[in-house]
Design a protein around this motif. Sequence first.
Motif, PDB file in Angstrom:
ATOM      1  N   LEU A   1       0.820  -1.211   0.000  1.00 10.08           N
ATOM      2  CA  LEU A   1       0.000   0.000   0.000  1.00 10.08           C
ATOM      3  C   LEU A   1       0.859   1.268   0.000  1.00 10.08           C
ATOM      4  CD1 LEU A   1      -2.925   0.974   0.113  1.00 10.08           C
ATOM      5  CD2 LEU A   1      -2.721   1.027   2.597  1.00 10.08           C
ATOM      6  N   GLU A   2       1.971   1.231   0.713  1.00 12.34           N
ATOM      7  CA  GLU A   2       2.852   2.396   0.816  1.00 12.34           C
ATOM      8  C   GLU A   2       3.441   2.772  -0.550  1.00 12.34           C
ATOM      9  OE1 GLU A   2       7.071   3.208   2.903  1.00 12.34           O
ATOM     10  OE2 GLU A   2       5.525   2.404   4.238  1.00 12.34           O
ATOM     11  N   GLU A   3       3.865   1.765  -1.317  1.00 10.51           N
ATOM     12  CA  GLU A   3       4.433   2.010  -2.649  1.00 10.51           C
ATOM     13  C   GLU A   3       3.380   2.578  -3.598  1.00 10.51           C
ATOM     14  OE1 GLU A   3       6.660  -0.534  -6.156  1.00 10.51           O
ATOM     15  OE2 GLU A   3       6.676  -1.322  -4.103  1.00 10.51           O
ATOM     16  N   ARG A   4       2.183   2.043  -3.498  1.00  8.63           N
ATOM     17  CA  ARG A   4       1.091   2.533  -4.344  1.00  8.63           C
ATOM     18  C   ARG A   4       0.722   3.972  -3.979  1.00  8.63           C
ATOM     19  NH1 ARG A   4      -3.259  -1.683  -3.240  1.00  8.63           N
ATOM     20  NH2 ARG A   4      -4.544  -0.250  -4.424  1.00  8.63           N
ATOM     21  N   PHE A   5       0.776   4.276  -2.688  1.00  9.72           N
ATOM     22  CA  PHE A   5       0.465   5.629  -2.226  1.00  9.72           C
ATOM     23  C   PHE A   5       1.498   6.635  -2.733  1.00  9.72           C
ATOM     24  CE2 PHE A   5       0.441   9.013   1.049  1.00  9.72           C
ATOM     25  CZ  PHE A   5      -0.853   9.440   0.880  1.00  9.72           C
ATOM     26  N   LYS A   6       2.767   6.240  -2.731  1.00 10.26           N
ATOM     27  CA  LYS A   6       3.832   7.113  -3.253  1.00 10.26           C
ATOM     28  C   LYS A   6       3.638   7.374  -4.744  1.00 10.26           C
ATOM     29  CE  LYS A   6       7.451   6.111   0.089  1.00 10.26           C
ATOM     30  NZ  LYS A   6       8.762   5.504   0.358  1.00 10.26           N
ATOM     31  N   ALA A   7       3.233   6.338  -5.463  1.00  8.19           N
ATOM     32  CA  ALA A   7       2.970   6.496  -6.897  1.00  8.19           C
ATOM     33  C   ALA A   7       1.798   7.449  -7.116  1.00  8.19           C
ATOM     34  CB  ALA A   7       2.684   5.147  -7.536  1.00  8.19           C
ATOM     35  N   GLN A   8       0.787   7.358  -6.247  1.00  9.42           N
ATOM     36  CA  GLN A   8      -0.375   8.251  -6.335  1.00  9.42           C
ATOM     37  C   GLN A   8       0.044   9.700  -6.093  1.00  9.42           C
ATOM     38  OE1 GLN A   8      -3.720   7.462  -7.005  1.00  9.42           O
ATOM     39  NE2 GLN A   8      -3.883   9.677  -7.123  1.00  9.42           N
ATOM     40  N   GLN A   9       0.950   9.909  -5.145  1.00  3.17           N
ATOM     41  CA  GLN A   9       1.437  11.263  -4.869  1.00  3.17           C
ATOM     42  C   GLN A   9       2.238  11.819  -6.048  1.00  3.17           C
ATOM     43  OE1 GLN A   9       3.472  10.634  -1.108  1.00  3.17           O
ATOM     44  NE2 GLN A   9       1.826  11.722  -0.021  1.00  3.17           N
ATOM     45  N   LYS A  10       3.068  10.970  -6.657  1.00  2.20           N
ATOM     46  CA  LYS A  10       3.841  11.401  -7.821  1.00  2.20           C
ATOM     47  C   LYS A  10       2.912  11.774  -8.977  1.00  2.20           C
ATOM     48  CE  LYS A  10       8.120   8.833  -7.036  1.00  2.20           C
ATOM     49  NZ  LYS A  10       8.978   7.743  -7.536  1.00  2.20           N
ATOM     50  N   LEU A  11       1.854  10.993  -9.161  1.00  3.50           N
ATOM     51  CA  LEU A  11       0.889  11.265 -10.225  1.00  3.50           C
ATOM     52  C   LEU A  11       0.185  12.602  -9.985  1.00  3.50           C
ATOM     53  CD1 LEU A  11      -0.465  10.091 -12.790  1.00  3.50           C
ATOM     54  CD2 LEU A  11      -2.204   9.148 -11.291  1.00  3.50           C
ATOM     55  N   SER A  12      -0.139  12.879  -8.734  1.00  4.48           N
ATOM     56  CA  SER A  12      -0.830  14.133  -8.433  1.00  4.48           C
ATOM     57  C   SER A  12       0.098  15.342  -8.556  1.00  4.48           C
ATOM     58  CB  SER A  12      -1.448  14.090  -7.038  1.00  4.48           C
ATOM     59  OG  SER A  12      -0.448  14.023  -6.054  1.00  4.48           O
ATOM     60  N   LYS A  13       1.404  15.132  -8.488  1.00  5.12           N
ATOM     61  CA  LYS A  13       2.372  16.224  -8.661  1.00  5.12           C
ATOM     62  C   LYS A  13       2.528  16.632 -10.132  1.00  5.12           C
ATOM     63  CE  LYS A  13       4.348  16.481  -4.424  1.00  5.12           C
ATOM     64  NZ  LYS A  13       3.929  17.562  -3.557  1.00  5.12           N
ATOM     65  N   LEU A  14       2.193  15.723 -11.048  1.00  5.29           N
ATOM     66  CA  LEU A  14       2.295  16.042 -12.475  1.00  5.29           C
ATOM     67  C   LEU A  14       1.296  17.142 -12.829  1.00  5.29           C
ATOM     68  CD1 LEU A  14       2.559  12.494 -14.081  1.00  5.29           C
ATOM     69  CD2 LEU A  14       4.392  14.129 -13.756  1.00  5.29           C
ATOM     70  N   PRO A  15       1.590  17.940 -13.856  1.00  7.92           N
ATOM     71  CA  PRO A  15       0.664  19.013 -14.247  1.00  7.92           C
ATOM     72  C   PRO A  15      -0.687  18.460 -14.694  1.00  7.92           C
ATOM     73  CG  PRO A  15       2.691  19.090 -15.567  1.00  7.92           C
ATOM     74  CD  PRO A  15       2.786  17.912 -14.677  1.00  7.92           C
ATOM     75  N   ARG A  16      -1.739  19.174 -14.357  1.00  5.05           N
ATOM     76  CA  ARG A  16      -3.088  18.740 -14.740  1.00  5.05           C
ATOM     77  C   ARG A  16      -3.253  18.675 -16.253  1.00  5.05           C
ATOM     78  NH1 ARG A  16      -7.681  21.549 -10.980  1.00  5.05           N
ATOM     79  NH2 ARG A  16      -7.242  20.347  -9.123  1.00  5.05           N
ATOM     80  N   ASN A  17      -2.626  19.610 -16.941  1.00  2.00           N
ATOM     81  CA  ASN A  17      -2.775  19.667 -18.395  1.00  2.00           C
ATOM     82  C   ASN A  17      -2.049  18.527 -19.102  1.00  2.00           C
ATOM     83  OD1 ASN A  17      -4.466  21.855 -18.482  1.00  2.00           O
ATOM     84  ND2 ASN A  17      -2.826  23.328 -18.678  1.00  2.00           N
ATOM     85  N   SER A  18      -1.348  17.677 -18.366  1.00  2.09           N
ATOM     86  CA  SER A  18      -0.683  16.541 -18.999  1.00  2.09           C
ATOM     87  C   SER A  18      -1.641  15.351 -19.133  1.00  2.09           C
ATOM     88  CB  SER A  18       0.557  16.129 -18.210  1.00  2.09           C
ATOM     89  OG  SER A  18       0.201  15.606 -16.947  1.00  2.09           O
ATOM     90  N   ALA A  19      -2.848  15.477 -18.582  1.00  2.00           N
ATOM     91  CA  ALA A  19      -3.845  14.414 -18.701  1.00  2.00           C
ATOM     92  C   ALA A  19      -4.489  14.463 -20.086  1.00  2.00           C
ATOM     93  CB  ALA A  19      -4.907  14.549 -17.627  1.00  2.00           C
ATOM     94  N   LYS A  20      -4.734  13.292 -20.656  1.00  2.00           N
ATOM     95  CA  LYS A  20      -5.308  13.192 -22.004  1.00  2.00           C
ATOM     96  C   LYS A  20      -6.736  13.747 -22.040  1.00  2.00           C
ATOM     97  CE  LYS A  20      -3.791  11.301 -25.891  1.00  2.00           C
ATOM     98  NZ  LYS A  20      -2.736  11.963 -26.628  1.00  2.00           N
ATOM     99  N   THR A  21      -7.451  13.696 -20.914  1.00  2.00           N
ATOM    100  CA  THR A  21      -8.837  14.168 -20.890  1.00  2.00           C
ATOM    101  C   THR A  21      -8.942  15.685 -20.967  1.00  2.00           C
ATOM    102  OG1 THR A  21      -8.809  14.143 -18.482  1.00  2.00           O
ATOM    103  CG2 THR A  21      -9.696  12.202 -19.588  1.00  2.00           C
ATOM    104  N   ARG A  22      -7.847  16.391 -20.732  1.00  2.00           N
ATOM    105  CA  ARG A  22      -7.869  17.849 -20.786  1.00  2.00           C
ATOM    106  C   ARG A  22      -7.773  18.374 -22.233  1.00  2.00           C
ATOM    107  NH1 ARG A  22      -8.101  20.653 -15.611  1.00  2.00           N
ATOM    108  NH2 ARG A  22      -6.774  22.238 -16.517  1.00  2.00           N
ATOM    109  N   VAL A  23      -7.398  17.493 -23.159  1.00  2.00           N
ATOM    110  CA  VAL A  23      -7.247  17.890 -24.559  1.00  2.00           C
ATOM    111  C   VAL A  23      -8.621  17.942 -25.211  1.00  2.00           C
ATOM    112  CG1 VAL A  23      -6.265  17.239 -26.788  1.00  2.00           C
ATOM    113  CG2 VAL A  23      -4.942  16.904 -24.706  1.00  2.00           C
ATOM    114  N   ARG A  24      -8.867  19.014 -25.960  1.00  2.00           N
ATOM    115  CA  ARG A  24     -10.143  19.208 -26.646  1.00  2.00           C
ATOM    116  C   ARG A  24      -9.962  18.882 -28.118  1.00  2.00           C
ATOM    117  NH1 ARG A  24     -15.089  19.298 -27.141  1.00  2.00           N
ATOM    118  NH2 ARG A  24     -16.394  21.112 -26.992  1.00  2.00           N
ATOM    119  N   ASN A  25     -10.918  18.159 -28.691  1.00  2.00           N
ATOM    120  CA  ASN A  25     -10.882  17.896 -30.135  1.00  2.00           C
ATOM    121  C   ASN A  25     -11.258  19.182 -30.861  1.00  2.00           C
ATOM    122  OD1 ASN A  25     -10.174  15.235 -29.964  1.00  2.00           O
ATOM    123  ND2 ASN A  25     -12.275  14.501 -29.915  1.00  2.00           N
ATOM    124  N   ARG A  26     -10.347  19.692 -31.656  1.00  4.31           N
ATOM    125  CA  ARG A  26     -10.588  20.925 -32.399  1.00  4.31           C
ATOM    126  C   ARG A  26     -10.296  20.706 -33.876  1.00  4.31           C
ATOM    127  NH1 ARG A  26     -11.230  25.855 -30.097  1.00  4.31           N
ATOM    128  NH2 ARG A  26     -11.189  25.897 -27.844  1.00  4.31           N
TER     129      ARG A  26
END
Length: 101
Positions: free
Chosen positions: A38-63
């Motif tokens: 659980l501790e390793e998974r939690f650290k990975a979750q923290q690293k993921l949350s530190k990444l910029p929000r705009n790096s998520a694929k769902t933030r991209v708009r089809n234009r």
Amino acid sequence: MAKMSAVNKNNKRIKLSDKLFKKRQMLKKIIMDKKLPLEERFKAQQKLSKLPRNSAKTRVRNRCQITGRPHGVYRKLKISRIALRQLGLEGKIPGMVKSSW
């Protein structure tokens, strides 16, 4: 024509999401692996949350690639319905003709 600021912002999101895609996938894989402690998974979750929000694929708009229009965009062609019709009327799309009945 869409606002250039919106188009540029979306292009920036596309570049950022492509750049960090592998890293996000790796962290998500670690988070979803129930066999890991659980501790390793939690650290990975923290690293993921530190990444910029705009790096998520769902933030991209089809234009539209031509006009930048955000609505009525064909995913396969990456062109809006209006731009597609205009290109068809100009005869720039082979096999596409204006229908009439």
